[in-house]
Enzyme design. Structure first.
Site, PDB file in Angstrom:
ATOM      1  N   SER A 148       0.834  -1.199   0.000  1.00 41.45           N
ATOM      2  CA  SER A 148       0.000   0.000   0.000  1.00 41.45           C
ATOM      3  C   SER A 148       0.872   1.253   0.000  1.00 41.45           C
ATOM      4  O   SER A 148       1.695   1.419  -0.890  1.00 41.45           O
ATOM      5  CB  SER A 148      -0.965  -0.045   1.185  1.00 41.45           C
ATOM      6  OG  SER A 148      -2.026   0.854   1.011  1.00 41.45           O
ATOM      7  N   ASP A 278      -9.479  -6.120  -4.613  1.00 39.70           N
ATOM      8  CA  ASP A 278      -9.038  -4.925  -3.872  1.00 39.70           C
ATOM      9  C   ASP A 278     -10.032  -3.783  -4.118  1.00 39.70           C
ATOM     10  O   ASP A 278     -10.229  -3.362  -5.258  1.00 39.70           O
ATOM     11  CB  ASP A 278      -7.640  -4.515  -4.341  1.00 39.70           C
ATOM     12  CG  ASP A 278      -6.996  -3.464  -3.443  1.00 39.70           C
ATOM     13  OD1 ASP A 278      -7.735  -2.714  -2.773  1.00 39.70           O
ATOM     14  OD2 ASP A 278      -5.757  -3.375  -3.436  1.00 39.70           O
ATOM     15  N   HIS A 306      -7.570  -5.835  -0.372  1.00 36.70           N
ATOM     16  CA  HIS A 306      -6.391  -4.979  -0.240  1.00 36.70           C
ATOM     17  C   HIS A 306      -5.427  -5.484   0.833  1.00 36.70           C
ATOM     18  O   HIS A 306      -4.216  -5.320   0.711  1.00 36.70           O
ATOM     19  CB  HIS A 306      -6.838  -3.552   0.105  1.00 36.70           C
ATOM     20  CG  HIS A 306      -5.726  -2.558   0.142  1.00 36.70           C
ATOM     21  ND1 HIS A 306      -5.010  -2.205  -0.983  1.00 36.70           N
ATOM     22  CD2 HIS A 306      -5.200  -1.841   1.178  1.00 36.70           C
ATOM     23  CE1 HIS A 306      -4.087  -1.307  -0.656  1.00 36.70           C
ATOM     24  NE2 HIS A 306      -4.180  -1.083   0.651  1.00 36.70           N
TER      25      HIS A 306
END
Length: 336
Positions: A148, A278, A306
């Site tokens: 991320s 995601d 995610h």
């Protein structure tokens, strides 16, 4: 039964009752304390040791296991509002003879937080480079892993400090333009237009908002007790003001597409792992990276969102190990 035997049973029962009552009290009254104990226990069980490193007046907090050897060390960069312990679920499935380093990102957990610091993606990459030099991790090129926000930083790091990196794993990385506007992106745009930064979905302030964030980040639906949700919120609330400032910084034009702007400079063999479902960062980013980075290996995980590190830790660990083994095999063939 004589009196001595009775006393022994009473003492034994009392000894057992104390930790049980302490656990119940922690769960009901101080769930955040229970969460901290949980991470402490798993660090200890997995052999991860916590250390601090200083660069001038700046302090980095990190955990590590093993020593640098003939195989590359692995440095792991966590995502927005997380901390070094988020990697424990993957550490569990990695060999104990690998040298692992998990660092708290700038401003997070035990690493220095300062209003004067540069929290842009480029600024964070510079800080991580200072950390790497502090602990002399770049004596030999190492494998860098980021997820991320940490994936955005890892990609920029690999582009800006190529001599430090032998290979790279990006897990659902931020920093790429989205080809489709999902519900989350639309919601952020509405919040930006209305200037309601207190309602950012990734910064929960109540157990209900925490449950919503978990649903947003995970395809797998975890059944989390209310008390644990409360504990997770309690741990985060003191930091929410910083998280809002950080979010605005990394969502700003200066950082929003940092990985995209730097991906053509990445020369290290790169692995991209992405959850197909995601809802935060669209999986189409994987093909964007594959088209720009020459030696890029893409893995799309079915039935995964995610939070790849939490949802599929064993699979993620195996993919990283397989990637490193492949690169080692290629190097051996080149030397033969």
């Amino acid at each position: 039964m004589d009196l001595d035997m009775l006393n022994m049973f009473v003492i034994a029962g009392g000894t057992l009752a104390i930790p049980i009552l302490a656990f119940v009290a922690s769960f009901l009254l101080w769930p955040s304390a229970l969460i901290r104990i949980y991470y402490w226990y798993w660090r200890r069980a997995l052999g991860m040791q916590v250390r601090y490193a200083n660069y001038d007046d700046y302090q980095f907090c990190y955990s590590y296991r093993g020593r640098a050897g003939y195989r590359p060390s692995i440095l792991m960069l966590h995502g927005f509002s997380a901390h070094k312990d988020m990697w424990l679920s993957i550490v569990k499935f990695l060999p104990k003879n690998l040298h692992l380093v998990c660092v708290d990102m700038p401003g997070h957990e035990g690493t220095t937080r300062s209003d004067l610091d540069d929290y842009s993606i480029s600024g964070q990459a510079k800080r991580i480079h200072q950390f790497v030099e502090c602990i002399k991790l770049n004596r030999k090129p190492f494998h860098l892993v980021g997820t991320s926000m940490g994936g955005n930083v890892a990609g920029v790091y690999a582009a800006q400090y190529p001599e430090d990196i032998c290979s790279l794993t990006l897990i659902c990385p931020a920093g790429l333009p989205s080809t489709t506007d999902n519900k989350f992106i639309k919601q952020l745009r509405e919040l930006q237009e209305s200037k309601r930064i207190d309602r950012i979905p990734l910064i929960p302030s109540t157990p209900e908002e925490m449950a919503d964030m978990l649903k947003l980040c995970s395809y797998v639906r975890f059944k989390v007790p209310q008390q644990i949700l409360q504990g997770l919120v309690d741990v985060r609330i003191p930091h929410n003001e910083f998280y809002r400032k950080l979010f605005l910084e990394i969502a700003d034009e200066k950082s929003r597409h940092s990985l995209h702007e730097n991906m053509s400079k990445i020369k290290a063999p790169t692995q991209v792992i992405w959850g197909k479902q995601d809802q935060v960062l669209d999986v189409s980013g994987a093909s964007v990276l594959a088209s720009a980075i020459p030696d890029c290996h893409v893995y799309i995980l079915e039935n995964c969102g995610h939070s790849v590190v939490v949802e599929r830790p064993r699979k993620t660990a195996n993919l990283i190990l397989e990637f490193l083994a492949l690169l080692h095999s290629i190097d051996n063939k080149k030397q033969a």
